[in-house]
Design a protein around this motif. Structure first.
Motif, PDB file in Angstrom:
ATOM      1  N   ASP A  43      -8.393   5.906  -6.418  1.00 24.42           N
ATOM      2  CA  ASP A  43      -7.612   4.955  -5.651  1.00 24.42           C
ATOM      3  C   ASP A  43      -8.388   3.151  -6.225  1.00 24.42           C
ATOM      4  O   ASP A  43      -8.015   2.838  -6.855  1.00 24.42           O
ATOM      5  N   ASP A  87       4.252   6.433   5.287  1.00 20.08           N
ATOM      6  CA  ASP A  87       5.225   6.392   4.042  1.00 20.08           C
ATOM      7  C   ASP A  87       5.136   8.349   3.853  1.00 20.08           C
ATOM      8  O   ASP A  87       4.235   9.193   4.389  1.00 20.08           O
ATOM      9  N   THR A  93      -8.133  -4.679  -4.115  1.00 18.99           N
ATOM     10  CA  THR A  93      -9.264  -5.035  -3.937  1.00 18.99           C
ATOM     11  C   THR A  93     -10.113  -4.440  -3.184  1.00 18.99           C
ATOM     12  O   THR A  93     -11.167  -4.177  -2.468  1.00 18.99           O
ATOM     13  N   GLY A  94      -9.827  -2.967  -2.360  1.00 21.97           N
ATOM     14  CA  GLY A  94     -10.109  -3.271  -0.887  1.00 21.97           C
ATOM     15  C   GLY A  94      -9.827  -4.098   0.544  1.00 21.97           C
ATOM     16  O   GLY A  94     -10.881  -3.885   0.980  1.00 21.97           O
ATOM     17  N   TYR A 138     -13.967  -1.190   1.325  1.00 23.70           N
ATOM     18  CA  TYR A 138     -13.196  -0.159   1.553  1.00 23.70           C
ATOM     19  C   TYR A 138     -12.334   0.736   1.177  1.00 23.70           C
ATOM     20  O   TYR A 138     -10.772   0.429   1.078  1.00 23.70           O
ATOM     21  N   ARG A 139     -12.575   1.628  -0.193  1.00 26.42           N
ATOM     22  CA  ARG A 139     -12.054   1.979  -0.471  1.00 26.42           C
ATOM     23  C   ARG A 139     -11.891   4.032  -0.495  1.00 26.42           C
ATOM     24  O   ARG A 139     -12.846   4.409  -0.742  1.00 26.42           O
ATOM     25  N   VAL A 140     -10.983   5.020  -0.421  1.00 29.45           N
ATOM     26  CA  VAL A 140     -10.653   6.368  -0.008  1.00 29.45           C
ATOM     27  C   VAL A 140     -11.337   6.751  -1.018  1.00 29.45           C
ATOM     28  O   VAL A 140     -12.510   7.736  -1.056  1.00 29.45           O
ATOM     29  N   ARG A 141     -10.775   6.821  -1.649  1.00 33.40           N
ATOM     30  CA  ARG A 141     -10.764   8.073  -3.018  1.00 33.40           C
ATOM     31  C   ARG A 141     -10.933   7.076  -4.188  1.00 33.40           C
ATOM     32  O   ARG A 141     -11.018   6.159  -4.871  1.00 33.40           O
ATOM     33  N   LYS A 194       2.206   1.658  -3.401  1.00 33.00           N
ATOM     34  CA  LYS A 194       0.848   2.315  -4.334  1.00 33.00           C
ATOM     35  C   LYS A 194       0.608   3.354  -3.763  1.00 33.00           C
ATOM     36  O   LYS A 194      -0.501   4.220  -4.811  1.00 33.00           O
ATOM     37  N   TYR A 195       0.703   4.081  -2.839  1.00 29.48           N
ATOM     38  CA  TYR A 195      -0.554   5.339  -2.815  1.00 29.48           C
ATOM     39  C   TYR A 195       0.691   6.250  -2.484  1.00 29.48           C
ATOM     40  O   TYR A 195       0.302   7.445  -2.680  1.00 29.48           O
ATOM     41  N   ASN A 216       0.713  -0.998  -0.188  1.00 30.93           N
ATOM     42  CA  ASN A 216       0.344   0.012   0.039  1.00 30.93           C
ATOM     43  C   ASN A 216       0.867   1.398  -0.012  1.00 30.93           C
ATOM     44  O   ASN A 216       0.283   2.031  -1.107  1.00 30.93           O
ATOM     45  N   LEU A 266      -6.820  -4.366   3.837  1.00 27.69           N
ATOM     46  CA  LEU A 266      -6.373  -3.892   4.879  1.00 27.69           C
ATOM     47  C   LEU A 266      -7.676  -4.424   6.424  1.00 27.69           C
ATOM     48  O   LEU A 266      -6.433  -4.775   7.334  1.00 27.69           O
TER      49      LEU A 266
HETATM   50  P1  ADP Z   1      -6.638  -1.442  -1.532  1.00 32.84           P
HETATM   51  O1  ADP Z   1      -5.490  -0.968  -1.854  1.00 32.84           O
HETATM   52  O2  ADP Z   1      -6.785  -3.556  -2.611  1.00 32.84           O
HETATM   53  O3  ADP Z   1      -7.726  -1.020  -1.972  1.00 32.84           O
HETATM   54  P2  ADP Z   1      -6.454  -1.816   0.775  1.00 32.84           P
HETATM   55  O4  ADP Z   1      -7.799  -2.091   2.320  1.00 32.84           O
HETATM   56  O5  ADP Z   1      -5.364  -2.511   1.649  1.00 32.84           O
HETATM   57  O6  ADP Z   1      -7.040  -1.742  -0.509  1.00 32.84           O
HETATM   58  O7  ADP Z   1      -7.174  -0.156   1.651  1.00 32.84           O
HETATM   59  C1  ADP Z   1      -8.018  -0.063   2.002  1.00 32.84           C
HETATM   60  C2  ADP Z   1      -7.875   1.369   0.955  1.00 32.84           C
HETATM   61  O8  ADP Z   1      -7.913   2.173   2.315  1.00 32.84           O
HETATM   62  C3  ADP Z   1      -7.074   2.050   0.018  1.00 32.84           C
HETATM   63  O9  ADP Z   1      -8.377   1.862  -1.084  1.00 32.84           O
HETATM   64  C4  ADP Z   1      -6.664   3.587  -0.413  1.00 32.84           C
HETATM   65  O10 ADP Z   1      -7.873   4.014  -0.038  1.00 32.84           O
HETATM   66  C5  ADP Z   1      -6.357   3.636   1.250  1.00 32.84           C
HETATM   67  N1  ADP Z   1      -5.429   3.382   1.605  1.00 32.84           N
HETATM   68  C6  ADP Z   1      -4.368   2.569   2.539  1.00 32.84           C
HETATM   69  N2  ADP Z   1      -3.053   2.776   3.060  1.00 32.84           N
HETATM   70  C7  ADP Z   1      -2.769   3.773   1.899  1.00 32.84           C
HETATM   71  C8  ADP Z   1      -1.966   3.999   2.327  1.00 32.84           C
HETATM   72  N3  ADP Z   1      -0.639   4.351   2.713  1.00 32.84           N
HETATM   73  N4  ADP Z   1      -1.733   5.797   2.071  1.00 32.84           N
HETATM   74  C9  ADP Z   1      -3.090   6.433   1.507  1.00 32.84           C
HETATM   75  N5  ADP Z   1      -4.079   5.759   1.882  1.00 32.84           N
HETATM   76  C10 ADP Z   1      -3.816   4.143   1.607  1.00 32.84           C
END
Ligand code: ADP
Length: 267
Positions: free
Chosen positions: A213, A189, A219-220, A207-210, A164-165, A161, A223
Motif C-alpha cells: 500500500d 468494494d 498518507t494513512g 497506519y497502513r496495512v500492507r 485505490k485498493y 480508498n 480513515l
Molecule cells: P491511506 O489510504 O492514505 O493509506 P487511510 O487512513 O485511508 O490511509 O487507510 C489506511 C489503510 O487502510 C490503507 O493504507 C490500507 O492499507 C487500508 N485500507 C483502507 N481502505 C481500504 C480498502 N477499501 N481496501 C483495502 N484496504 C484498505
C-alpha cells in the motif's frame, strides 16, 4: 501542530497529566518517541513528492528546449500530480489538527444522503473512472442532520480508498438503509479486503496495512479523519470484510433524528 496530529499522542499526553510522576516520566518518554515517529513519517510524506517535483522541474529547466514534447508533458504531469499529493497531505494534516484540537464545530443542516453521495462522487469522478459505481439509496431514506462539507469529505475518502485498493474494472457499491433509529451508509468494494488483525487499526493515524500500500499515494490519515468527522457529528464508522466475496465494507451509522423531514418536505 504535532500535538494535535495523532489520537495516540493526544491520549498519551492526557494520561501523562493524570498519573503519578514516575509513570508520568515513562509516558512522557513514550510520547516523545511517538512524536519523533510522527515527525519522521510526516517528513517522509512531504519529502517524497517534493523530491519528485524538484527533480522534474530541474530537468525541465536544464534540458528545456532539448526535450521532446512527450517527455516534457510527462515531467509537467509529475509536477502537477505530486503538487496535488502535497496539497492533499497538507489538507489532511489541517483536518487532523482541527479534530485533535477539539475545534470541530459542525454546521448542521438536513440533507438527503443521496445528494451528499452525489457530490462526493462528482468530486471523485476522475478517481472512479476505472470502476463501476452503483448507488442504492432509497428515496424514502430519512434526511440526515450533518455538516455537508464534513460528510462529503468522509464519503470522498472512502470512495477514494475503494478505487485505490480495489482493482480497475471492479464495482464499488454505495448503499443506504435504515435500521430502527439508525441510518446506515455502506461503501463496499471488491478489493483484497483488510486482514482481521488490522480492522481496528486502519482508523489509527498513519497506519497502513500492507507494504504494497505504501507505493500508492496515501498518507494513512484518510480513515482517521473519517472517524474523527463522523464521531464529531454523533455517528460511528466501522470497517469489515465482505462475506459474499473478497472486499472491504465501511459502514457509517448516523442516528435517525426526531423531527426529521422526509426528502422533499420543507425543513
Ligand atoms: P491511506 O489510504 O492514505 O493509506 P487511510 O487512513 O485511508 O490511509 O487507510 C489506511 C489503510 O487502510 C490503507 O493504507 C490500507 O492499507 C487500508 N485500507 C483502507 N481502505 C481500504 C480498502 N477499501 N481496501 C483495502 N484496504 C484498505
Amino acid at each position: 501542530l504535532f500535538d494535535a496530529l495523532s489520537d495516540q499522542a493526544a491520549l498519551a499526553i492526557e494520561r501523562v497529566q493524570l498519573v503519578s510522576d514516575v509513570d508520568g516520566a515513562r509516558l512522557a518518554a513514550e510520547t516523545d518517541k511517538l512524536r519523533a515517529a510522527l515527525l519522521t513519517s510526516i517528513s517522509h510524506d512531504l519529502k517524497t513528492p517534493l523530491a519528485a517535483i524538484m527533480g522534474s522541474a530541474d530537468m525541465l529547466k536544464d534540458l528545456g528546449v532539448r526535450l521532446d514534447e512527450e517527455t516534457r508533458r510527462e515531467l509537467l504531469s509529475t509536477v502537477i500530480d505530486e503538487s496535488e499529493r502535497l496539497n492533499r497531505f497538507i489538507a489532511n494534516l489541517l483536518d487532523m489538527t482541527r479534530i485533535g484540537a477539539g475545534a470541530m464545530e459542525p454546521n448542521y443542516a438536513w440533507h438527503f444522503a443521496g445528494d451528499i453521495v452525489g457530490s462526493a462522487l462528482a468530486r471523485a469522478v476522475k478517481i472512479v473512472s476505472h470502476h463501476r459505481v452503483e448507488v442504492h439509496i432509497p428515496e424514502t431514506l430519512p434526511m440526515l442532520r450533518v455538516d455537508p462539507v464534513l460528510f462529503e469529505q468522509v464519503l470522498f475518502n472512502l470512495i477514494d480508498n475503494a478505487a485505490k485498493y480495489a482493482p480497475d474494472g471492479t464495482s464499488i457499491e454505495i448503499d443506504g438503509r435504515q435500521d430502527g433509529n439508525t441510518i446506515m451508509l455502506s461503501i463496499k468494494d471488491e478489493g483484497p479486503g483488510i486482514p482481521s488483525d488490522d480492522i481496528e487499526r486502519v482508523f489509527d493515524s498513519f497506519y497502513r496495512v500492507r507494504k504494497a500500500d505504501q507505493v500508492r499515494a496515501g498518507t494513512g490519515l484518510g480513515l482517521s479523519i473519517c472517524r474523527g468527522f463522523v464521531e464529531a457529528m454523533g455517528g460511528t464508522i466501522t470497517a469489515a470484510n465482505r462475506t459474499d466475496r473478497s472486499g472491504a465494507v465501511f459502514t457509517i451509522r448516523m442516528p435517525a433524528m426526531a423531527g426529521m423531514p422526509m426528502p422533499g418536505e420543507d425543513e
